[in-house]
Design a protein around this motif. Structure first.
Motif, PDB file in Angstrom:
ATOM      1  N   MET A   1       0.848  -1.162   0.000  1.00 33.95           N
ATOM      2  CA  MET A   1       0.000   0.000   0.000  1.00 33.95           C
ATOM      3  C   MET A   1       0.900   1.234   0.000  1.00 33.95           C
ATOM      4  SD  MET A   1      -2.842   1.420   2.720  1.00 33.95           S
ATOM      5  CE  MET A   1      -3.292  -0.200   3.220  1.00 33.95           C
ATOM      6  N   TYR A   2       0.415   2.275  -0.661  1.00 28.48           N
ATOM      7  CA  TYR A   2       1.150   3.528  -0.748  1.00 28.48           C
ATOM      8  C   TYR A   2       0.269   4.683  -0.336  1.00 28.48           C
ATOM      9  CZ  TYR A   2       5.107   1.428  -3.065  1.00 28.48           C
ATOM     10  OH  TYR A   2       6.201   0.680  -3.333  1.00 28.48           O
ATOM     11  N   CYS A   3       0.853   5.641   0.346  1.00 38.31           N
ATOM     12  CA  CYS A   3       0.213   6.921   0.613  1.00 38.31           C
ATOM     13  C   CYS A   3       0.804   7.883  -0.405  1.00 38.31           C
ATOM     14  CB  CYS A   3       0.534   7.421   2.015  1.00 38.31           C
ATOM     15  SG  CYS A   3      -0.173   6.428   3.315  1.00 38.31           S
ATOM     16  N   ILE A   4      -0.048   8.504  -1.203  1.00 39.91           N
ATOM     17  CA  ILE A   4       0.419   9.392  -2.257  1.00 39.91           C
ATOM     18  C   ILE A   4      -0.163  10.781  -2.025  1.00 39.91           C
ATOM     19  CG2 ILE A   4       0.464   9.818  -4.737  1.00 39.91           C
ATOM     20  CD1 ILE A   4      -0.016   6.798  -5.140  1.00 39.91           C
ATOM     21  N   PHE A   5       0.712  11.764  -2.062  1.00 40.55           N
ATOM     22  CA  PHE A   5       0.303  13.156  -1.927  1.00 40.55           C
ATOM     23  C   PHE A   5       0.618  13.858  -3.231  1.00 40.55           C
ATOM     24  CE2 PHE A   5       0.962  11.682   2.304  1.00 40.55           C
ATOM     25  CZ  PHE A   5       0.082  12.390   3.096  1.00 40.55           C
ATOM     26  N   PHE A   6      -0.316  14.687  -3.684  1.00 39.21           N
ATOM     27  CA  PHE A   6      -0.059  15.466  -4.883  1.00 39.21           C
ATOM     28  C   PHE A   6      -0.738  16.812  -4.751  1.00 39.21           C
ATOM     29  CE2 PHE A   6      -3.522  12.539  -5.571  1.00 39.21           C
ATOM     30  CZ  PHE A   6      -4.521  13.310  -6.136  1.00 39.21           C
ATOM     31  N   TYR A   7      -0.315  17.711  -5.599  1.00 43.41           N
ATOM     32  CA  TYR A   7      -0.888  19.048  -5.617  1.00 43.41           C
ATOM     33  C   TYR A   7      -1.211  19.410  -7.050  1.00 43.41           C
ATOM     34  CZ  TYR A   7       3.720  20.974  -6.986  1.00 43.41           C
ATOM     35  OH  TYR A   7       4.892  21.271  -7.625  1.00 43.41           O
ATOM     36  N   SER A   8      -1.592  20.648  -7.298  1.00 43.23           N
ATOM     37  CA  SER A   8      -2.117  21.007  -8.617  1.00 43.23           C
ATOM     38  C   SER A   8      -1.099  20.960  -9.748  1.00 43.23           C
ATOM     39  CB  SER A   8      -2.768  22.383  -8.566  1.00 43.23           C
ATOM     40  OG  SER A   8      -1.807  23.357  -8.229  1.00 43.23           O
ATOM     41  N   ASN A   9       0.159  20.729  -9.448  1.00 41.45           N
ATOM     42  CA  ASN A   9       1.181  20.616 -10.505  1.00 41.45           C
ATOM     43  C   ASN A   9       1.811  19.236 -10.607  1.00 41.45           C
ATOM     44  OD1 ASN A   9       0.992  23.286 -11.445  1.00 41.45           O
ATOM     45  ND2 ASN A   9       2.263  24.000  -9.768  1.00 41.45           N
ATOM     46  N   GLY A  10       1.492  18.345  -9.699  1.00 41.99           N
ATOM     47  CA  GLY A  10       2.090  17.014  -9.776  1.00 41.99           C
ATOM     48  C   GLY A  10       2.201  16.344  -8.418  1.00 41.99           C
ATOM     49  N   GLN A  11       3.043  15.346  -8.368  1.00 40.94           N
ATOM     50  CA  GLN A  11       3.205  14.547  -7.153  1.00 40.94           C
ATOM     51  C   GLN A  11       4.091  15.263  -6.146  1.00 40.94           C
ATOM     52  OE1 GLN A  11       4.233  10.453  -7.838  1.00 40.94           O
ATOM     53  NE2 GLN A  11       4.817  10.116  -5.739  1.00 40.94           N
ATOM     54  N   VAL A  17       3.924   1.786   2.611  1.00 46.14           N
ATOM     55  CA  VAL A  17       3.572   1.255   3.922  1.00 46.14           C
ATOM     56  C   VAL A  17       4.161  -0.151   3.996  1.00 46.14           C
ATOM     57  CG1 VAL A  17       1.680   0.660   5.475  1.00 46.14           C
ATOM     58  CG2 VAL A  17       1.432   2.583   3.886  1.00 46.14           C
ATOM     59  N   PRO A  18       5.044  -0.400   4.971  1.00 44.20           N
ATOM     60  CA  PRO A  18       5.671  -1.723   5.061  1.00 44.20           C
ATOM     61  C   PRO A  18       4.636  -2.854   5.127  1.00 44.20           C
ATOM     62  CG  PRO A  18       6.735  -0.191   6.545  1.00 44.20           C
ATOM     63  CD  PRO A  18       5.509   0.504   6.007  1.00 44.20           C
ATOM     64  N   LYS A  19       5.024  -3.972   4.558  1.00 40.11           N
ATOM     65  CA  LYS A  19       4.160  -5.143   4.534  1.00 40.11           C
ATOM     66  C   LYS A  19       3.724  -5.505   5.957  1.00 40.11           C
ATOM     67  CE  LYS A  19       4.019  -9.588   2.208  1.00 40.11           C
ATOM     68  NZ  LYS A  19       4.758 -10.522   1.381  1.00 40.11           N
ATOM     69  N   HIS A  20       2.479  -5.865   6.091  1.00 35.54           N
ATOM     70  CA  HIS A  20       1.858  -6.271   7.361  1.00 35.54           C
ATOM     71  C   HIS A  20       1.716  -5.115   8.346  1.00 35.54           C
ATOM     72  CE1 HIS A  20       2.111 -10.355   5.961  1.00 35.54           C
ATOM     73  NE2 HIS A  20       3.432 -10.276   5.883  1.00 35.54           N
ATOM     74  N   GLN A  21       1.856  -3.884   7.886  1.00 36.51           N
ATOM     75  CA  GLN A  21       1.652  -2.736   8.767  1.00 36.51           C
ATOM     76  C   GLN A  21       0.418  -1.982   8.296  1.00 36.51           C
ATOM     77  OE1 GLN A  21       5.005  -0.205   9.570  1.00 36.51           O
ATOM     78  NE2 GLN A  21       3.709   1.526  10.073  1.00 36.51           N
ATOM     79  N   THR A  22      -0.334  -1.502   9.238  1.00 41.00           N
ATOM     80  CA  THR A  22      -1.477  -0.667   8.888  1.00 41.00           C
ATOM     81  C   THR A  22      -1.059   0.790   9.033  1.00 41.00           C
ATOM     82  OG1 THR A  22      -2.287  -0.707  11.151  1.00 41.00           O
ATOM     83  CG2 THR A  22      -3.165  -2.372   9.662  1.00 41.00           C
ATOM     84  N   THR A  24      -1.376   4.012  10.710  1.00 43.45           N
ATOM     85  CA  THR A  24      -1.839   4.551  11.986  1.00 43.45           C
ATOM     86  C   THR A  24      -1.612   6.055  11.977  1.00 43.45           C
ATOM     87  OG1 THR A  24       0.329   4.298  13.001  1.00 43.45           O
ATOM     88  CG2 THR A  24      -1.202   2.419  13.213  1.00 43.45           C
ATOM     89  N   GLY A  25      -2.162   6.738  12.954  1.00 46.23           N
ATOM     90  CA  GLY A  25      -1.906   8.168  13.077  1.00 46.23           C
ATOM     91  C   GLY A  25      -0.430   8.460  13.236  1.00 46.23           C
ATOM     92  N   SER A  26       0.262   7.596  13.959  1.00 46.33           N
ATOM     93  CA  SER A  26       1.701   7.762  14.164  1.00 46.33           C
ATOM     94  C   SER A  26       2.475   7.607  12.849  1.00 46.33           C
ATOM     95  CB  SER A  26       2.196   6.741  15.194  1.00 46.33           C
ATOM     96  OG  SER A  26       3.583   6.876  15.375  1.00 46.33           O
ATOM     97  N   PHE A  27       2.157   6.565  12.075  1.00 48.01           N
ATOM     98  CA  PHE A  27       2.831   6.361  10.789  1.00 48.01           C
ATOM     99  C   PHE A  27       2.538   7.540   9.857  1.00 48.01           C
ATOM    100  CE2 PHE A  27       2.924   5.048   6.371  1.00 48.01           C
ATOM    101  CZ  PHE A  27       4.156   4.431   6.271  1.00 48.01           C
ATOM    102  N   TYR A  28       1.289   7.934   9.794  1.00 51.33           N
ATOM    103  CA  TYR A  28       0.880   9.014   8.906  1.00 51.33           C
ATOM    104  C   TYR A  28       1.597  10.314   9.282  1.00 51.33           C
ATOM    105  CZ  TYR A  28      -2.335  11.889   6.138  1.00 51.33           C
ATOM    106  OH  TYR A  28      -2.881  12.755   5.225  1.00 51.33           O
ATOM    107  N   THR A  29       1.706  10.572  10.572  1.00 49.67           N
ATOM    108  CA  THR A  29       2.370  11.789  11.046  1.00 49.67           C
ATOM    109  C   THR A  29       3.876  11.739  10.789  1.00 49.67           C
ATOM    110  OG1 THR A  29       0.724  12.101  12.770  1.00 49.67           O
ATOM    111  CG2 THR A  29       2.831  13.198  13.095  1.00 49.67           C
TER     112      THR A  29
END
Length: 137
Positions: A1-11, A17-22, A24-29
């Motif tokens: 799984m990937y968290c992808i951030f982009f804005y109006s001009n691109g990525q 996200v490492p395998k077998h990890q969900t 969490t707020g901590s990972f996201y932060t």
């Protein structure tokens, strides 16, 4: 799984996200929002992330106290994401299906190869298309 951030001009960035990890707020932060901050240090040396607006869905990790505190510390304004207002999430109906189609049917030997394929695909999208994902109406 990937968290992808982009804005109006691109990525902006993508985080694997490492395998077998969900996510969490901590990972996201600590992983995702930290990468967003690094991205904006060069193009906005005087302001960094101050005044940026972020639209994220109502997923549980996005709503943790830790994430809210990090957004405040980074001076990022969180836009409200109404739960059923579909026209605010153009990427869900335009960008992500195209990305999924591009990735499907191919064999990847590692997460790094998948990450590279995602990065190359996103890099190849014209800036005009990204602008469409952010337009309303």
């Amino acid at each position: 799984m990937y968290c992808i951030f982009f804005y109006s001009n691109g990525q902006v960035c993508q985080n694997c996200v490492p395998k077998h990890q969900t996510i969490t707020g901590s990972f996201y932060t600590n992983e995702c929002l930290t990468e967003v901050g690094k991205f904006y240090q060069n193009p906005r040396p005087g302001t960094g992330t101050r005044g940026l607006r972020i639209l994220q869905d109502n997923a549980r990790p996005h709503k943790t106290k830790l994430v809210r505190e990090k957004l405040v510390a980074m001076k990022i304004v969180e836009l409200d994401h109404p739960p059923y207002l579909l026209d605010l999430a153009h990427c869900d109906f335009s960008l992500f299906p195209k990305l999924k189609k591009h990735l499907s049917g191919r064999k990847y030997e590692s997460q790094a190869q998948i990450g590279s394929a995602i990065f190359q695909y996103m890099k190849g999208i014209p800036a005009e298309d990204y602008k469409k994902y952010f337009s309303i109406g």
